[in-house]
Design a protein around this motif. Structure first.
Motif, short mmCIF file in Angstrom:
data_model
loop_
_atom_site.label_atom_id
_atom_site.label_comp_id
_atom_site.label_asym_id
_atom_site.label_seq_id
_atom_site.Cartn_x
_atom_site.Cartn_y
_atom_site.Cartn_z
N GLU A 117 0.83 -1.21 0.00
CA GLU A 117 0.00 0.00 0.00
C GLU A 117 0.86 1.26 0.00
N VAL A 118 1.93 1.22 0.81
CA VAL A 118 2.81 2.39 0.85
C VAL A 118 3.45 2.59 -0.53
N LEU A 119 3.88 1.48 -1.14
CA LEU A 119 4.53 1.59 -2.45
C LEU A 119 3.56 2.11 -3.51
N SER A 120 2.27 1.77 -3.38
CA SER A 120 1.31 2.26 -4.37
C SER A 120 1.11 3.77 -4.23
N THR A 161 10.66 -5.17 -5.72
CA THR A 161 10.19 -5.72 -4.44
C THR A 161 10.46 -7.20 -4.38
N GLU A 162 10.91 -7.65 -3.25
CA GLU A 162 11.09 -9.09 -2.98
C GLU A 162 10.40 -9.38 -1.66
N LEU A 163 9.09 -9.63 -1.75
CA LEU A 163 8.32 -9.86 -0.53
C LEU A 163 8.08 -11.36 -0.35
N ASP A 164 8.51 -11.86 0.77
CA ASP A 164 8.36 -13.29 1.07
C ASP A 164 6.88 -13.58 1.33
N PRO A 165 6.25 -14.41 0.46
CA PRO A 165 4.80 -14.63 0.62
C PRO A 165 4.44 -15.47 1.84
N ASN A 166 5.42 -16.10 2.47
CA ASN A 166 5.11 -17.01 3.59
C ASN A 166 5.43 -16.39 4.96
N LEU A 167 5.35 -15.07 5.02
CA LEU A 167 5.70 -14.43 6.29
C LEU A 167 4.60 -14.59 7.33
N VAL A 189 3.44 1.32 11.38
CA VAL A 189 4.39 0.52 10.59
C VAL A 189 4.49 1.10 9.17
N GLN A 190 3.35 1.48 8.62
CA GLN A 190 3.36 2.07 7.27
C GLN A 190 4.11 3.39 7.27
N GLN A 191 4.01 4.10 8.38
CA GLN A 191 4.73 5.38 8.48
C GLN A 191 6.24 5.12 8.41
N VAL A 192 6.69 4.04 9.06
CA VAL A 192 8.12 3.72 9.04
C VAL A 192 8.54 3.38 7.61
N VAL A 193 7.74 2.52 6.93
CA VAL A 193 8.08 2.14 5.56
C VAL A 193 8.08 3.39 4.67
N LEU A 194 7.07 4.23 4.86
CA LEU A 194 6.96 5.46 4.08
C LEU A 194 8.19 6.35 4.27
N ASN A 195 8.60 6.48 5.55
CA ASN A 195 9.78 7.30 5.83
C ASN A 195 11.02 6.74 5.12
N GLU A 240 5.65 9.03 -7.31
CA GLU A 240 6.80 9.81 -6.85
C GLU A 240 8.10 9.12 -7.26
N LEU A 241 8.10 7.79 -7.13
CA LEU A 241 9.29 7.02 -7.50
C LEU A 241 9.54 7.13 -9.01
N GLN A 242 8.47 7.00 -9.77
CA GLN A 242 8.61 7.08 -11.23
C GLN A 242 9.10 8.44 -11.66
N ARG A 243 8.51 9.44 -11.06
CA ARG A 243 8.85 10.81 -11.40
C ARG A 243 10.32 11.09 -11.12
N SER A 244 10.82 10.38 -10.07
CA SER A 244 12.23 10.58 -9.72
C SER A 244 13.13 9.63 -10.50
#
Lengths: 548, 123
Positions: free
Chosen positions: A406-409, A424-430, A440-446, A414-418
């Motif tokens: 969600e944070v990445l979306s 992303t390498e997200l482990d599906p079995n977490l 937590v999203q605030q941390v990822v966002l930061n 912003e990422l593209q513009r830059s």
């Protein structure tokens, strides 16, 4: 009478006895000498006897001795008369003396025979000696026995003296012990009474049996009132069940101690926060029956903590909003994309339906796309609203991958513009984590915003942001954000977490410090390290939910 | 306008935007083809048949402006219509200077897009 007396001494016409002896001087001499010697000897014997008697007061048969003395005296006298009659023929007198002698003789003889058994009964010298020996032996025995007795007595006295000394020492010791105990008791009592923290003792019936002044003041009840109450009754209603359980555990021995922060309801109805520490009386035989508790009023501290938490939440929200402000163009784009698709689809639909031969199939598909784009726009707004709202911090089960996505979306544009490529390498079995999703999203966002900033000056290499999630054994989930930016240069990676530390011209320097405080509040860890060959790596861990 | 150059090409990384734009342009009777990225488009070999290029500015990989620079550098004279969600004056200026037909900011009036396409096809 006179004639009779004179008759005895009258020589009348009798012939002296010497005549019979023809006055032969030799014969006469023989008689005279013999009778004289006998008479002298006879007379000496009674005197000896008399002397003997007089000296031996304890003599048995004194009468017989006296009779014998008298009898021998009489015999002596007859011999004296024999002498006399040699020259003077006083035969009557001589005869009378002989009669007297005969009488006393016979009496003496009878007396001797009469006394014989008694005399025989008298112990002999041998017997006496034997008896004496026996006696001496007995005396010896007795003396030995007495000596032994004396020894025993002496020893006994010694022992008594020693024991007495011991007892005295014991008594003195006991007195000292009692004094020490009294002093100790005094000390404890004054500690109990004067203590600034509340001290109370709860018995097995869950009633207070003792409470010091600090405790009474804290809770507002007197000692007398408290004796009818227990820890459960004075506890704030919502905390009662937990208190009851803990008391049960303490009384049944399942727990030896506990330390909790809980609430009491004072007598005046106000609620106070307290920290209660308790431990069971150590020995079964201890005089301390029940559960002693130490209670500290932490209401003020709690209030300060709450205020601090509120201030922290407010700060988190403000920084979140400011980060989102930086993202506003990106967010607008995320909403504009589906909106423009909706408009285009709508116009296309109008034209398809207005045609001479309406393409209903295509129009239906367009409407389907309109619906899903509408939903997409609304989902973006929901995410934005969630991040922006003033939320009460709450721990829920969080799927870390979806939180990252969600944070990445929201930052995609912003990422593209830059000109940043996102991998992303997200482990599906977490496993999921117990966390405050927004924080937590605030941390990822930061971290993502940080990466974008770090790569802005890069022109000589590709800008890549790599976001990974993985299990971090034994029980953590780790998220890392790597960039190919300028890295830390000469700075210590740890300094960048300090508040207001920033390498950016327009940065506040709060993002990372806030991120670290969020992660630490969740029981995790946030770190930074240099990337290889370039850039920086930021990572954080969160404890995985037990059993998840 | 020549017969072999009549296809309208749309390059946009957002699928739903791509689908909607394709449907809209198609409803006006133009032949349309879409690509998710500049690289896909270049690899397709459709450049020679392209009558008009509708380009998103922000895209992963080669972005719209970069694709324009490259085509200009290679001597291709394809009319380009930019559509973007950002009203970035620098980007707009750069695009128009390099010969772009127009620079539309989403959400745009469909008439503007249609006019631009017509303009392109009349060239």
């Amino acid at each position: 009478m006179t004639s009779l007396l004179t008759g005895f001494f009258a020589q009348q016409n009798f012939i002296p006895h010497g005549f019979c002896l023809a006055w032969d001087p030799a014969l006469l001499g023989l008689h005279v000498i013999s009778d004289s010697v006998i008479a002298i000897a006879y007379y000496s014997i009674p005197f000896a006897l008399l002397y003997f008697i007089s000296r031996r007061r304890d003599l048995a048969f004194r009468g017989i001795f006296a009779l014998t003395g008298a009898f021998i005296l009489a015999c002596g006298t007859t011999h004296l008369m024999g002498l006399l009659t040699l020259w003077y023929p006083v035969y009557w007198l001589d005869g009378m003396i002989k009669l007297f002698t005969a009488l006393i003789s016979i009496f003496t003889a009878a007396a001797i025979w009469w006394a014989m058994p008694k005399a025989l009964a008298l112990p002999s010298t041998a017997q006496l000696e034997e008896a004496n020996g026996q006696l001496e032996h007995e005396i010896g025995e007795r003396e030995r026995a007495q000596a032994a007795l004396r020894n025993a007595n002496a020893e006994l006295e010694q022992r008594v003296a020693a024991r007495t000394a011991e007892l005295e020492a014991e008594v003195a010791q006991r007195r000292r012990t009692e004094e020490t105990l009294r002093a100790s008791e005094q000390r404890w009592r004054s500690m109990f009474e004067a203590s600034a923290v509340g001290i109370a003792l709860t018995d097995e019936n869950r009633r207070f049996v003792a409470a010091n002044e600090a405790f009474q003041k804290m809770i507002g009840y007197t000692a007398e009132e408290l004796s009818h109450l227990g820890p459960v009754e004075i506890t704030y209603e919502d905390d009662r069940e937990a208190t009851r359980e803990m008391l049960d555990d303490m009384l049944s021995g399942r727990r030896a101690d506990y330390h909790v922060e809980k609430r009491y309801r004072r007598k005046d109805g106000t609620v106070i926060w307290v920290r209660v520490s308790t431990a069971r009386a150590p020995e079964p035989g201890s005089s301390l029956h029940g559960i002693p508790t130490i209670t500290e009023d932490i209401t003020e501290r709690k209030r300060a903590e709450d205020e601090l938490l509120e201030a922290r939440d407010a700060l988190l929200r403000v920084t979140r909003l400011s980060t989102m402000g930086e993202l506003s163009a990106s967010i607008a784009h995320e909403v504009n994309q589906p909106l423009s698709a909706i408009v285009a689809n709508g116009i296309a639909c109008q034209r398809l339906l207005a045609a001479a031969t309406p393409d209903l199939e295509e129009a239906k598909e367009a409407v389907g796309d309109i619906i899903s784009d509408g939903r997409r726009a609304s989902a973006v707004l929901a995410r934005v609203r969630q991040l922006a709202k003033k939320s009460v911090a709450e721990r829920v089960s969080v799927d870390i991958n979806s939180a990252i996505s969600e944070v990445l979306s929201l930052t995609r544009q912003e990422l593209q513009r830059s000109g940043i490529t996102t991998r992303t390498e997200l482990d599906p079995n977490l496993p999921s984590v117990m966390a405050d999703r927004v924080q937590v999203q605030q941390v990822v966002l930061n971290l993502v915003m940080n990466g974008i900033e770090a790569m802005r000056p890069v022109i000589d290499r590709s800008r890549v942001l790599r976001v990974k999630s993985a299990a971090a054994p034994p029980a953590d989930v780790a998220v890392t954000v790597e960039d190919t930016g300028s890295g830390f240069g000469d700075n210590d990676p740890d300094h960048i977490f300090e508040t207001f530390f920033t390498t950016k011209e327009d940065g506040m320097g709060m993002g990372l410090s806030i991120s670290r405080s969020i992660v630490q509040a969740h029981g995790g860890r946030l770190w930074a390290s240099a990337g290889a060959p370039v850039g920086a790596i930021f990572g954080f861990t969160l404890p995985a939910r037990a059993g998840a | 306008m020549t017969n072999d150059k009549f296809i309208v090409i749309i390059v946009d990384d957002d699928e739903s935007v791509r689908r909607a734009a394709r449907r809209l342009i198609k409803s006006y009777g133009f032949p349309v083809e879409t690509f998710a990225s500049a690289d896909d488009f270049l690899a397709s070999g459709r450049l020679s048949e392209t009558a008009c290029l509708v380009l998103d500015v922000q895209m992963p990989g080669l972005n719209g402006l970069e694709l324009q620079s490259r085509l200009v550098a290679e001597g291709h004279q394809v009319p380009i219509i930019f559509i973007t969600a950002f009203s970035d004056e620098n980007a707009r200026a750069q695009a128009l200077k390099a010969g772009a037909l127009c620079y539309l900011v989403k959400p745009f009036e469909e008439a503007d897009l249609l006019n631009s396409i017509n303009l392109a096809l009349q060239r």
